[in-house]
Scaffold this motif. Structure first.
Motif, PDB file in Angstrom:
ATOM      1  N   LYS A   5     -18.641   4.900  -0.921  1.00  0.00           N
ATOM      2  CA  LYS A   5     -17.394   5.009  -0.172  1.00  0.00           C
ATOM      3  C   LYS A   5     -16.903   3.608   0.155  1.00  0.00           C
ATOM      4  CE  LYS A   5     -18.173   9.493   1.623  1.00  0.00           C
ATOM      5  NZ  LYS A   5     -17.630  10.478   2.457  1.00  0.00           N
ATOM      6  N   HIS A   6     -15.618   3.416  -0.046  1.00  0.00           N
ATOM      7  CA  HIS A   6     -14.988   2.138   0.248  1.00  0.00           C
ATOM      8  C   HIS A   6     -14.075   2.318   1.453  1.00  0.00           C
ATOM      9  CE1 HIS A   6     -16.434   0.361  -3.473  1.00  0.00           C
ATOM     10  NE2 HIS A   6     -16.173   1.541  -4.024  1.00  0.00           N
ATOM     11  N   ILE A   7     -13.970   1.281   2.238  1.00  0.00           N
ATOM     12  CA  ILE A   7     -13.129   1.329   3.421  1.00  0.00           C
ATOM     13  C   ILE A   7     -11.790   0.669   3.104  1.00  0.00           C
ATOM     14  CG2 ILE A   7     -12.876   0.529   5.797  1.00  0.00           C
ATOM     15  CD1 ILE A   7     -15.953   0.726   5.984  1.00  0.00           C
ATOM     16  N   ARG A   8     -10.713   1.411   3.371  1.00  0.00           N
ATOM     17  CA  ARG A   8      -9.364   0.895   3.151  1.00  0.00           C
ATOM     18  C   ARG A   8      -8.687   0.687   4.503  1.00  0.00           C
ATOM     19  NH1 ARG A   8      -5.398   3.702  -0.836  1.00  0.00           N
ATOM     20  NH2 ARG A   8      -6.578   5.479  -0.145  1.00  0.00           N
ATOM     21  N   ARG A   9      -8.056  -0.478   4.645  1.00  0.00           N
ATOM     22  CA  ARG A   9      -7.297  -0.795   5.849  1.00  0.00           C
ATOM     23  C   ARG A   9      -5.914  -1.279   5.417  1.00  0.00           C
ATOM     24  NH1 ARG A   9      -7.528  -5.618  10.155  1.00  0.00           N
ATOM     25  NH2 ARG A   9      -8.134  -6.799   8.320  1.00  0.00           N
ATOM     26  N   ILE A  10      -4.890  -0.714   5.995  1.00  0.00           N
ATOM     27  CA  ILE A  10      -3.509  -1.103   5.699  1.00  0.00           C
ATOM     28  C   ILE A  10      -3.100  -2.181   6.702  1.00  0.00           C
ATOM     29  CG2 ILE A  10      -1.115  -0.321   5.537  1.00  0.00           C
ATOM     30  CD1 ILE A  10      -3.037   0.903   3.418  1.00  0.00           C
ATOM     31  N   ILE A  11      -2.557  -3.278   6.200  1.00  0.00           N
ATOM     32  CA  ILE A  11      -2.120  -4.391   7.041  1.00  0.00           C
ATOM     33  C   ILE A  11      -0.604  -4.328   7.190  1.00  0.00           C
ATOM     34  CG2 ILE A  11      -2.133  -6.901   7.346  1.00  0.00           C
ATOM     35  CD1 ILE A  11      -4.969  -5.587   7.185  1.00  0.00           C
ATOM     36  N   LYS A  12      -0.139  -4.379   8.435  1.00  0.00           N
ATOM     37  CA  LYS A  12       1.298  -4.361   8.732  1.00  0.00           C
ATOM     38  C   LYS A  12       1.583  -5.430   9.773  1.00  0.00           C
ATOM     39  CE  LYS A  12       1.718   0.657   8.339  1.00  0.00           C
ATOM     40  NZ  LYS A  12       2.095   1.873   9.049  1.00  0.00           N
ATOM     41  N   THR A  13       2.703  -6.105   9.608  1.00  0.00           N
ATOM     42  CA  THR A  13       3.169  -7.040  10.621  1.00  0.00           C
ATOM     43  C   THR A  13       4.677  -7.177  10.507  1.00  0.00           C
ATOM     44  OG1 THR A  13       3.041  -9.286  11.486  1.00  0.00           O
ATOM     45  CG2 THR A  13       2.683  -9.032   9.133  1.00  0.00           C
ATOM     46  N   THR A  14       5.341  -7.330  11.623  1.00  0.00           N
ATOM     47  CA  THR A  14       6.785  -7.546  11.596  1.00  0.00           C
ATOM     48  C   THR A  14       7.121  -9.020  11.394  1.00  0.00           C
ATOM     49  OG1 THR A  14       6.845  -7.737  14.006  1.00  0.00           O
ATOM     50  CG2 THR A  14       7.283  -5.557  13.051  1.00  0.00           C
ATOM     51  N   THR A  15       6.152  -9.910  11.604  1.00  0.00           N
ATOM     52  CA  THR A  15       6.406 -11.340  11.462  1.00  0.00           C
ATOM     53  C   THR A  15       6.295 -11.816  10.017  1.00  0.00           C
ATOM     54  OG1 THR A  15       4.099 -11.870  11.941  1.00  0.00           O
ATOM     55  CG2 THR A  15       5.641 -11.857  13.805  1.00  0.00           C
ATOM     56  N   GLY A  16       5.835 -10.959   9.124  1.00  0.00           N
ATOM     57  CA  GLY A  16       5.680 -11.333   7.720  1.00  0.00           C
ATOM     58  C   GLY A  16       6.729 -10.710   6.827  1.00  0.00           C
ATOM     59  N   GLY A  17       7.852 -10.345   7.402  1.00  0.00           N
ATOM     60  CA  GLY A  17       8.899  -9.691   6.633  1.00  0.00           C
ATOM     61  C   GLY A  17       8.878  -8.199   6.899  1.00  0.00           C
ATOM     62  N   ARG A  18       9.908  -7.559   6.443  1.00  0.00           N
ATOM     63  CA  ARG A  18       9.992  -6.115   6.649  1.00  0.00           C
ATOM     64  C   ARG A  18      10.686  -5.499   5.443  1.00  0.00           C
ATOM     65  NH1 ARG A  18      14.502  -6.586  11.442  1.00  0.00           N
ATOM     66  NH2 ARG A  18      15.561  -8.287  10.434  1.00  0.00           N
ATOM     67  N   SER A  19      10.374  -4.270   5.217  1.00  0.00           N
ATOM     68  CA  SER A  19      10.974  -3.571   4.092  1.00  0.00           C
ATOM     69  C   SER A  19      10.945  -2.083   4.361  1.00  0.00           C
ATOM     70  CB  SER A  19      10.198  -3.876   2.805  1.00  0.00           C
ATOM     71  OG  SER A  19      10.676  -3.092   1.742  1.00  0.00           O
ATOM     72  N   ASN A  20      11.933  -1.409   3.838  1.00  0.00           N
ATOM     73  CA  ASN A  20      11.952   0.047   3.916  1.00  0.00           C
ATOM     74  C   ASN A  20      11.372   0.665   2.649  1.00  0.00           C
ATOM     75  OD1 ASN A  20      13.158   0.022   6.455  1.00  0.00           O
ATOM     76  ND2 ASN A  20      15.200  -0.123   5.568  1.00  0.00           N
ATOM     77  N   ALA A  21      10.948  -0.182   1.720  1.00  0.00           N
ATOM     78  CA  ALA A  21      10.391   0.300   0.460  1.00  0.00           C
ATOM     79  C   ALA A  21       9.010   0.929   0.702  1.00  0.00           C
ATOM     80  CB  ALA A  21      10.283  -0.847  -0.538  1.00  0.00           C
ATOM     81  N   PRO A  22       8.612   1.850  -0.154  1.00  0.00           N
ATOM     82  CA  PRO A  22       7.348   2.568   0.049  1.00  0.00           C
ATOM     83  C   PRO A  22       6.124   1.792  -0.449  1.00  0.00           C
ATOM     84  CG  PRO A  22       8.476   3.443  -1.856  1.00  0.00           C
ATOM     85  CD  PRO A  22       9.386   2.410  -1.269  1.00  0.00           C
ATOM     86  N   TYR A  23       5.755   0.742   0.265  1.00  0.00           N
ATOM     87  CA  TYR A  23       4.540  -0.011  -0.046  1.00  0.00           C
ATOM     88  C   TYR A  23       3.993  -0.651   1.222  1.00  0.00           C
ATOM     89  CZ  TYR A  23       7.383  -4.293   0.079  1.00  0.00           C
ATOM     90  OH  TYR A  23       8.211  -5.313   0.466  1.00  0.00           O
ATOM     91  N   SER A  24       2.740  -1.040   1.187  1.00  0.00           N
ATOM     92  CA  SER A  24       2.098  -1.733   2.304  1.00  0.00           C
ATOM     93  C   SER A  24       2.217  -3.234   2.080  1.00  0.00           C
ATOM     94  CB  SER A  24       0.619  -1.353   2.389  1.00  0.00           C
ATOM     95  OG  SER A  24       0.489   0.039   2.584  1.00  0.00           O
ATOM     96  N   GLN A  25       2.320  -4.001   3.154  1.00  0.00           N
ATOM     97  CA  GLN A  25       2.355  -5.452   3.023  1.00  0.00           C
ATOM     98  C   GLN A  25       1.045  -5.960   2.439  1.00  0.00           C
ATOM     99  OE1 GLN A  25       3.521  -5.943   7.181  1.00  0.00           O
ATOM    100  NE2 GLN A  25       5.108  -7.357   6.454  1.00  0.00           N
TER     101      GLN A  25
END
Length: 137
Positions: A5-25
Motif C-alpha cells: 500500500k502506498h500513501i498518497r497526499r494531495i498538496i494544495k496552496t493558494t500562494t502557489g497559483g490557482r486553477s479551476n482545472a481538474p488537477y492537483s498542484q
C-alpha cells in the motif's frame, strides 16, 4: 499474495497559483512529490507577472517554490524538471532566471518548445522532488 500500500497526499496552496482545472498542484506518493505544471500567474491578481520570459519564469519558479513549501520541502529536493517554452528563442533568457533558483546541483531537466500553453503563457514548468533530507555526494 499481499500487495504493497502506498500513501498518497494531495498538496494544495493558494500562494502557489490557482486553477479551476481538474488537477492537483502536487501529489506525494510515499517519498516522491510530483508537481503539476505551473505558469507565471501572480496568485493574488490571477494575471501574468509580466510580459517577458524573465518575468514569467521568475513567477513560475516562485509558484513552484510555494507548492514545495506547502509539501514541507524546498528547491533543493527537486530532482527533475520539465520546461515547456512557447518559443525556444527564449531559452537563454529563461536559463538566466532558472539559475537564480537552481544555481548548484542542478536537477535533471528537459526543455522543449510546444505549440501552445494555457492562457498563452510563455513558459510552463513541472517538477519531481524527493521528500526528506538530501545528502549530496
Amino acid at each position: 499474495m499481499s500487495s504493497t500500500k502506498h500513501i498518497r497526499r494531495i498538496i494544495k496552496t493558494t500562494t502557489g497559483g490557482r486553477s479551476n482545472a481538474p488537477y492537483s498542484q502536487a501529489v506525494q506518493i510515499d517519498q516522491m512529490l510530483y508537481l503539476s505544471g505551473a505558469v507565471g500567474l501572480d496568485p493574488e491578481t490571477g494575471k501574468f507577472a509580466g510580459d517577458t520570459i524573465q518575468d514569467q519564469t521568475r513567477q513560475t519558479l516562485k509558484n513552484l517554490g510555494e507548492v514545495l513549501k506547502a509539501a514541507g520541502v524546498s528547491y533543493k529536493n527537486v530532482v527533475k524538471v520539465n520546461v515547456f517554452l512557447q518559443d525556444m528563442n527564449d531559452f537563454s533568457d529563461m536559463n538566466a532566471v532558472y539559475t537564480e533558483v537552481f544555481s548548484e546541483r542542478h536537477p535533471a531537466r528537459s526543455t522543449v518548445q510546444v505549440a501552445g500553453l494555457p492562457l498563452n503563457a510563455k513558459i510552463e514548468i513541472e517538477a519531481v522532488a524527493v521528500m526528506g533530507d538530501i545528502e549530496d555526494q
